[in-house]
Design an enzyme around this catalytic site. Structure first.
Site, PDB file in Angstrom:
ATOM      1  N   THR A  41       0.293   2.933   4.274  1.00 38.11           N
ATOM      2  CA  THR A  41       1.509   3.226   5.032  1.00 38.11           C
ATOM      3  C   THR A  41       1.434   2.691   6.455  1.00 38.11           C
ATOM      4  O   THR A  41       2.421   2.181   7.000  1.00 38.11           O
ATOM      5  CB  THR A  41       1.743   4.752   5.078  1.00 38.11           C
ATOM      6  OG1 THR A  41       1.859   5.246   3.749  1.00 38.11           O
ATOM      7  CG2 THR A  41       2.995   5.092   5.857  1.00 38.11           C
ATOM      8  N   PHE A  92      -1.544   8.621  -1.932  1.00 39.17           N
ATOM      9  CA  PHE A  92      -2.614   8.189  -1.024  1.00 39.17           C
ATOM     10  C   PHE A  92      -2.116   7.255   0.072  1.00 39.17           C
ATOM     11  O   PHE A  92      -2.804   6.312   0.463  1.00 39.17           O
ATOM     12  CB  PHE A  92      -3.744   7.512  -1.815  1.00 39.17           C
ATOM     13  CG  PHE A  92      -4.042   8.208  -3.100  1.00 39.17           C
ATOM     14  CD1 PHE A  92      -4.712   9.420  -3.096  1.00 39.17           C
ATOM     15  CD2 PHE A  92      -3.612   7.696  -4.317  1.00 39.17           C
ATOM     16  CE1 PHE A  92      -4.956  10.102  -4.273  1.00 39.17           C
ATOM     17  CE2 PHE A  92      -3.850   8.366  -5.492  1.00 39.17           C
ATOM     18  CZ  PHE A  92      -4.530   9.580  -5.477  1.00 39.17           C
ATOM     19  N   CYS A  93      -0.889   7.515   0.553  1.00 38.86           N
ATOM     20  CA  CYS A  93      -0.293   6.681   1.606  1.00 38.86           C
ATOM     21  C   CYS A  93      -0.255   5.211   1.196  1.00 38.86           C
ATOM     22  O   CYS A  93      -0.453   4.318   2.023  1.00 38.86           O
ATOM     23  CB  CYS A  93      -1.046   6.844   2.930  1.00 38.86           C
ATOM     24  SG  CYS A  93      -0.976   8.495   3.617  1.00 38.86           S
ATOM     25  N   ASN A  94      -0.012   4.970  -0.084  1.00 35.59           N
ATOM     26  CA  ASN A  94       0.092   3.601  -0.595  1.00 35.59           C
ATOM     27  C   ASN A  94       1.171   3.582  -1.673  1.00 35.59           C
ATOM     28  O   ASN A  94       0.883   3.520  -2.867  1.00 35.59           O
ATOM     29  CB  ASN A  94      -1.248   3.131  -1.156  1.00 35.59           C
ATOM     30  CG  ASN A  94      -1.267   1.630  -1.450  1.00 35.59           C
ATOM     31  OD1 ASN A  94      -0.228   1.039  -1.748  1.00 35.59           O
ATOM     32  ND2 ASN A  94      -2.445   1.036  -1.386  1.00 35.59           N
TER      33      ASN A  94
END
Length: 738
Positions: free
Chosen positions: A41, A312-314
């Site tokens: 992110t 997972f911020c992806n």
């Protein structure tokens, strides 16, 4: 050049703020910001800042980088020097895939896409935060212009320190506008005069750096090399653990032959040069349905296993591997799902996954513990292994392991049976059904209501009943009163543990609430307020769980009694019968007009006897357990959770998957799971906070671990007879639809 920054995100932000972006003009193309879709992110977030400069942001899929590449470099004779920035991860934080470090030179030489199709000077930002946690990085072979790293991911400490490595050839083109303490050679406060520090690292380190954390890094590196011998050994060790776990998990099957896990990876863990020590997956039940990651996370916590869940911020990698379209992402948001919450399934489709990561301190025993956990909790017995797949994996990766690898990490033909054999030795017998997923043999299993408890005074002792009427707010008179201190603030066992020693009883026939406690005379207050009380009792307001509630004071006699027993000024209050407190809308739940008493969340809390017994077994098998330690009996554990309804039958945590249920003739709706607080650590018999000799219930049940489900009833609008609940009633659950 090295800049000390607060983690890798701050380093990325610094590059975004200092890069010499150029907007498009009539004579010159504008800058481009390009990034791999498999990016964190914090990388994607750079586009927000770049767009303010009129810069076009372009997402690039991993396949496009090489598929659209040119045979030769395109940079020679280029008359345009417009700066462009391309960012990609050295290692995906989602799947552990390692992208070729050769991409750096390929982009800079304009041979790889997107640089090959856009004129100008291309700079590369290599996100190495995940990569350097377990792998070495040679800067001579990888001349990236900017490399953010996180020391937290390498050592676990310091938690707030990272670095930005800047190639000397790119350092001079960074433009910084803000200047803080220590970054100026000279400036004037009364005139727009500022000379930046000559040293580039000084120029970008605003204010006092975390010098104590930087000193700690010296000891961290020293300890790392002393313990492991260096990053090469760490890379081999962690890859061996991940490879072993991948081979067994991907070959593990239910008793009916269906696979247990859906693993998200581009390859088959052939080599540490292409795969990091990360394993990303979702567990699947024996019918092929995805098991929500929140449930896996809750159970892993009970086994003292730490995993990560979600996207997972992806988001890019998550969408790619899970097959989630942009429209589905938007619909999930409308359904109430946001990043970081526990909504793991929407319309039966996963919103994220489970990730396990290995570090230099991880051991082979950790792998076995995790595999045993999966086999015990999520596999329909008997546990089987797909021998054909396992042999293919072993053949495909033969010779990939380094000769320096620890022999214990190599997989032998005998080890594929260890999960099932070791399970027999474990004290916990939780099966796939035991974690809330019933197999085909359990559908006829009956549930019964074994206990009914009301808590007339909030946070005080329970009053157990055999039959009890239901009112519009739940069990009649449940949490109808509460104790407040001299400032009018509600007292709970978090602040005053001795509240549990007050044993109120409700006498319906005599219209009295009795207050009883050891060493105190019994007193009573009326259950219902008559007209005289309305005039003599003062009306005031207080707060319950953030809600402003109108209440009535119950008089000086009760106040004096409570003050004497608790040793502080207190008063007894009750919710005004003229006041309506509506239940808050819970995430991913339909709006409701349900009215509440002075409860925290919902009208009822229900727990399963089987779930309590599982927690007992987990405590007894804890590594902190020693012979001679005395475990809490089942009834004491039940009292800690302060539930209204206790059921028996079925398997542990099966109730987590119900959406509706019928008890007797009354219909209930499940409103979510109860996140336990530290009150479970209060002994309800003595009023003391205890630390069990093994591991306290608080440790098991505080935070993300949930235990018990919240219910609301659905009573007929018009009923000529009172509705009762009775111990022994049949409980008929309805599972959530897939």
């Amino acid at each position: 050049m090295t800049l000390w920054r607060g983690l890798d995100t701050a380093a990325l932000k610094l590059v975004a703020e200092s890069f010499p972006w150029r907007p498009q003009t009539e004579s010159e193309v504008g800058s481009l910001y390009c990034y791999l879709t498999d990016s964190h992110t914090s990388v994607v977030g750079i586009r927000g800042l770049a767009s303010g400069w009129g810069v076009v942001a372009l997402s690039v899929s991993p396949q496009e980088v090489e598929n659209k590449a040119k045979d030769e470099a395109q940079g020679e004779g280029d008359i345009y020097q417009t700066p462009h920035l391309f960012c990609y991860p050295a290692q995906s934080n989602f799947s552990g895939r390692k992208y070729p470090l050769s991409y750096v030179k390929g982009i800079q030489a304009r041979r790889l896409y997107p640089a090959c199709e856009h004129q100008g000077r291309w700079f590369v930002l290599l996100d190495a935060a995940s990569h350097v946690s377990c792998s070495h990085l040679n800067l001579q072979d990888c001349p990236a212009d900017f490399i953010p790293i996180s020391f937290y991911k390498m050592f676990g400490f310091p938690t707030g320190l990272g670095a930005l490595l800047i190639h000397n050839g790119a350092a001079g083109m960074l433009k910084k506008t803000y200047f803080g303490g220590g970054t100026a050679a000279a400036y004037l406060s009364g005139e727009d005069y500022y000379v930046q520090a000559e040293n580039i690292s000084d120029r970008f380190e605003d204010g006092t750096i975390s010098f104590l954390d930087i000193i700690a890094l010296h000891h961290s590196f020293e300890a790392l090399y002393r313990i492991t011998g260096g990053m090469h050994n760490i890379e081999q060790h962690t890859f061996g653990l991940a490879h072993y776990t991948y081979m067994l998990l991907s070959s593990l099957c239910h008793g009916n032959g269906r696979p247990v896990a859906q693993i998200y990876t581009e390859g088959q863990f052939e080599s540490p040069s292409t795969q990091g020590a990360i394993l990303n997956f979702n567990l699947v039940d024996s019918h092929g349905q995805i098991i929500g990651y929140s449930q896996v996370d809750r159970m892993a916590s009970l086994y003292n296993i730490h995993i990560r869940t979600g996207c997972f911020c992806n988001t890019g990698a998550c969408q790619s591997f899970l097959g989630i379209t942009n429209q589905q992402m938007k619909r999930n948001l409308q359904a109430g799902h946001v990043c970081g919450d526990s909504i793991d399934l929407v319309d039966g489709q996963p919103t994220g996954s489970v990730r396990i990561s290995f570090g230099y301190m991880s051991t082979f025993e950790d792998c076995q513990k995790f595999l045993n956990f999966v086999a015990e909790c999520f596999v329909e017995k008997p546990v089987t292994v797909d021998q054909v797949r396992l042999e293919k994996l072993k053949t495909a990766t033969a010779g990939a392991q380094s000769t320096n690898e620890d022999p214990q990490i190599r997989i032998t033909s005998e080890e594929i049976h260890k999960v099932d054999e070791k399970k027999k030795k474990q004290p916990t017998e939780a099966s796939l059904r035991g974690c809330g997923h019933r197999d085909s043999h359990s559908h006829g299993e009956a549930y019964t209501l074994t206990n009914i408890y009301i808590y007339p005074i909030k946070s005080c002792g329970a009053y157990e009943v055999h039959d009890w009427p239901l009112g519009p707010l739940g069990l009649l008179y449940d949490r109808g009163w509460m104790v407040v201190n001299g400032n009018g603030v509600c007292l709970s066992q978090k602040r005053e543990t001795r509240l549990c020693l007050i044993r109120p009883q409700v006498h319906l026939a005599s219209n009295k609430l009795l207050l009883q406690a050891s060493g105190m005379d019994t007193i009573s207050v009326p259950l219902e307020n008559n007209d005289q009380m309305h005039t003599s009792y003062r009306v005031c307001q207080t707060k319950v769980c953030g809600d402003r509630v109108e209440i009535l004071d119950c008089g000086d006699e009760a106040a004096s009694w409570l003050s004497d027993f608790l040793g502080q000024p207190c008063r007894l209050i009750r919710q005004s019968p003229d006041f309506t407190r509506n239940m808050k809308k819970r995430p991913n739940r339909a709006a409701t007009s349900t009215s509440l008493s002075l409860v925290n969340e919902a009208q009822y809390l229900m727990i399963n006897h089987a779930s309590v017994e599982l927690i007992q077994k987990l405590m007894s098998s804890s590594q902190n357990y020693s012979e001679g330690d005395q475990l809490l009996d089942t009834q004491k554990v039940i009292s800690r959770f302060r539930a209204n309804l206790v059921i028996a039958g079925g398997e542990p945590f099966e109730e987590n998957n119900w959406s509706h249920l019928i008890i007797g003739n009354t219909q209930f709706m499940v409103q979510g799971h109860c996140e336990r607080c530290q009150m479970v650590g209060v002994d309800q018999d003595t009023g003391t906070k205890t630390k069990e000799p093994l591991m306290s219930l608080s440790a098991y049940c505080t935070g993300k671990v949930t235990f018990g489900v919240y219910l609301t009833h659905q009573l007929p609008d018009e009923s000529t007879t009172a509705t009762f609940l009775s111990v022994g009633s049949l409980v008929q659950p309805e599972p959530q639809s897939s």
